[in-house]
Design an enzyme around this catalytic site. Structure first.
Site, PDB file in Angstrom:
ATOM      1  N   ALA A 175       3.535  -2.244   8.100  1.00  0.00           N
ATOM      2  CA  ALA A 175       4.323  -1.793   9.240  1.00  0.00           C
ATOM      3  C   ALA A 175       5.016  -0.468   8.979  1.00  0.00           C
ATOM      4  CB  ALA A 175       5.364  -2.859   9.606  1.00  0.00           C
ATOM      5  N   VAL A 216      -0.623   2.042   1.679  1.00  0.00           N
ATOM      6  CA  VAL A 216      -0.646   2.083   0.214  1.00  0.00           C
ATOM      7  C   VAL A 216      -2.006   2.603  -0.231  1.00  0.00           C
ATOM      8  CG1 VAL A 216      -0.396   0.763  -1.906  1.00  0.00           C
ATOM      9  CG2 VAL A 216       0.966   0.157   0.099  1.00  0.00           C
ATOM     10  N   ASP A 267      13.802  -8.093   3.138  1.00  0.00           N
ATOM     11  CA  ASP A 267      12.489  -8.412   3.717  1.00  0.00           C
ATOM     12  C   ASP A 267      11.651  -9.181   2.701  1.00  0.00           C
ATOM     13  OD1 ASP A 267      10.540  -8.532   5.641  1.00  0.00           O
ATOM     14  OD2 ASP A 267       9.753  -6.527   5.278  1.00  0.00           O
ATOM     15  N   LEU A 288      -5.494   1.039  -0.118  1.00  0.00           N
ATOM     16  CA  LEU A 288      -5.471  -0.341  -0.609  1.00  0.00           C
ATOM     17  C   LEU A 288      -4.935  -1.320   0.420  1.00  0.00           C
ATOM     18  CD1 LEU A 288      -4.126   0.255  -4.237  1.00  0.00           C
ATOM     19  CD2 LEU A 288      -6.500  -0.004  -3.486  1.00  0.00           C
ATOM     20  N   GLY A 289      -4.088  -0.873   1.299  1.00  0.00           N
ATOM     21  CA  GLY A 289      -3.505  -1.756   2.311  1.00  0.00           C
ATOM     22  C   GLY A 289      -2.705  -0.939   3.298  1.00  0.00           C
TER      23      GLY A 289
END
Length: 543
Positions: free
Chosen positions: A18, A22, A142, A14-15
């Site tokens: 860094a 996923v 973050d 899905l993605g």
């Protein structure tokens, strides 16, 4: 499909970020008792598989196992729930709920900034999630639009804060060294950039940058390089856009204070944002408008902010003087503190240097020209995130794989040095009395500047041979050596054809063939005719 442990199967990515990738995954069987959510076979989940360099770090694996309970119990309506943690060989993975929707960064890029009211309400929900995590002692560190997922339910979008586990694992000593920060340069807090102790105030600073970006479409601080961005965080003040109302700008300005003690807590931030949203709305009454204008009174700082795990209470000063701990009485059997022996009359070589006045070289807080830059580690980490691999031309003469081996010049053997003749020094021991000598320190050698080896001299190149002149054809086109080509064969055929034609036309061959005489008869008649003709010539000459 790739299995993850014995309970999950990866289906499609899905993605990719860094820290890992996923995946959309499917649960094969019910999870065990150690998981926060047992789940059902066939249920769709999201799994973030960490990179191999993270999985190979022993500190991260131990923190992963030690803080399993902290991550699994972190639940909130605006936090993506961590269902399970998988540790198998060189694989570390976080099993989370699957959120069907884009992240906030993608939404802003496709739809543009939000209205002040919508930005305030959305950030208030994120502040609620931060307040819940800070209560459990978890600091995100973050916070940025890419880590906020938008869950669509009933035509409305609810922000879901994710990657809490990744920020928690990034505190490992194997990754976070002294004076380094974890985060993205555009969203990092000033204390993180300077390597100072970090608290939950870094998340409030990130929420202020997020709120600024929601109403303007860009972060408040930017630059052409990571150094410029960090310098803006440390020294510059954000510029107020003309479209931001006064109450909302008061909240943004308080969140972006350089001093973390001046920032509000996440709980007070959420309360203040909701008051601002009510006061700047179209249907706001006078009481709501007055409350929004006095929102600064609601933005009280956190009296006990959550500490980042592993952060020291005070920054270490390498130039500070050595301090002596006071003697404290302890229980019987406790270790005694270090005691100073009384003087025996011998000269004490240890001397206390006078303090260096401020402003002189070597004074505390003033680094020399050769000292590393205080932001060196931060800039290197940020530069490694943003730089890409560069390809440049390499001279073949400097390529070690193509360089010809060089013959080493033999050196004459060195003669060993002879020790000077003299009486051997007396060693303190059983045969000699021990005398107390003052301790002497060798004079420190001046630091030599680092010198780089000169580049190897180019090898002499062999002279190039002159190119061979092109082959020239003969002036006579009919001269073909050996007649070994097609042209010679054609010329031979033409010559034979012409010779045959001449024989056919100039000889009595046609007559012979026409009369039907044989070859021997024709030859005999021809020979007889020639003999008679010669005889007639001889007879006429004699008469």
């Amino acid at each position: 499909m790739r299995p993850v442990g014995s309970k999950y199967l990866l289906e499609e990515p899905l993605g990719r970020g860094a820290t890992g990738t996923v995946w959309r995954a499917r649960q094969r069987e019910t999870a065990g008792a150690e998981a926060a959510v047992a789940g059902q076979p066939g249920e769709t989940v999201a799994i973030k598989v960490l990179k191999e360099e993270l999985a190979s770090d022993a500190d991260i694996v131990m923190r992963f196992l030690r803080e399993r309970s902290v991550l699994l119990r972190l639940t909130h309506p605006n936090i993506v729930r961590v269902r399970d943690l998988v540790v198998e060989g060189e694989l570390l993975a976080l099993v989370m709920d699957l959120i069907d929707g884009p992240d906030l960064h993608r939404y802003l890029r496709e739809n543009g900034p939000l209205t002040p009211v919508a930005a305030a309400l959305l950030t208030a929900q994120i502040a609620d999630a931060l307040a819940a995590s800070h209560a459990d002692g978890v600091v995100h560190r973050d916070l940025k639009p890419a880590n906020v997922l938008l869950k669509q339910t009933g035509g409305e979008m609810h922000p879901m804060l994710t990657d809490f586990g990744i920020a928690r694992l990034a505190d490992s000593p194997g990754l976070t060294r002294t004076h380094e920060f974890v985060g993205t340069p555009a969203y990092v807090a000033p204390e993180s950039a300077e390597g100072r102790p970090q608290t939950s105030a870094v998340d409030v600073y990130g929420a202020g940058i997020l709120l600024y970006e929601l109403v303007t479409g860009r972060p408040p601080f930017g630059g052409g390089s990571a150094l410029e961005v960090l310098h803006q965080h440390l020294s510059a003040e954000p510029r107020r856009p003309s479209t931001v109302p006064d109450p909302l700008w008061t909240v943004i300005e308080r969140c972006l204070r350089k001093n973390p003690d001046d920032r509000p807590s996440a709980e007070n931030l959420a309360r203040g944002l909701r008051v601002v949203a009510e006061g700047i709305g179209v249907h706001a009454n006078s009481a709501q408008i007055g409350a929004a204008e006095n929102v600064g009174a609601l933005l009280a700082p956190d009296p006990a902010p959550a500490q980042v795990p592993g952060a020291p209470d005070a920054a270490y000063d390498p130039n500070g003087a050595t301090s002596v701990l006071p003697h404290t009485s302890g229980p019987a059997g406790a270790a005694d503190p270090t005691a100073v022996l009384p003087s025996t009359g011998a000269p004490d070589p240890t001397a206390v240097m006078p303090p260096v006045p401020p402003g002189q070289p070597g004074a505390p807080g003033q680094g020399g020209p050769e000292d590393p830059h205080p932001w060196q580690n931060q800039l290197r980490a940020a530069r490694d995130r943003n730089e890409q691999t560069q390809v440049q031309y390499l001279d073949p003469n400097q390529d070690p794989l193509r360089r010809r081996p060089q013959r080493q010049v033999s050196r004459p053997p060195q003669q060993p040095r002879q020790a000077p003749q003299g009486p051997p020094p007396q060693q303190p021991g059983y045969g000699y009395p021990q005398q107390q000598q003052p301790q002497r320190y060798a004079t420190p050698q001046p630091q030599q500047p680092q010198r780089y080896a000169p580049p190897p001299a180019p090898e002499p190149q062999q002279p190039r041979r002159e190119p061979r002149p092109p082959r020239q054809r003969s002036a006579n086109p009919m001269r073909i050596p050996g007649l070994g080509c097609l042209k010679g064969c054609l010329v031979t055929v033409v010559v034979l054809f012409v010779a045959g034609w001449l024989v056919w036309e100039l000889s009595p061959l046609q007559e012979w063939i026409g009369t039907g005489k044989g070859y021997w008869d024709q030859l005999t008649d021809w020979f007889t005719t020639v003999t008679d003709w010669i005889g007639d010539l001889g007879g006429s000459g004699g008469g």
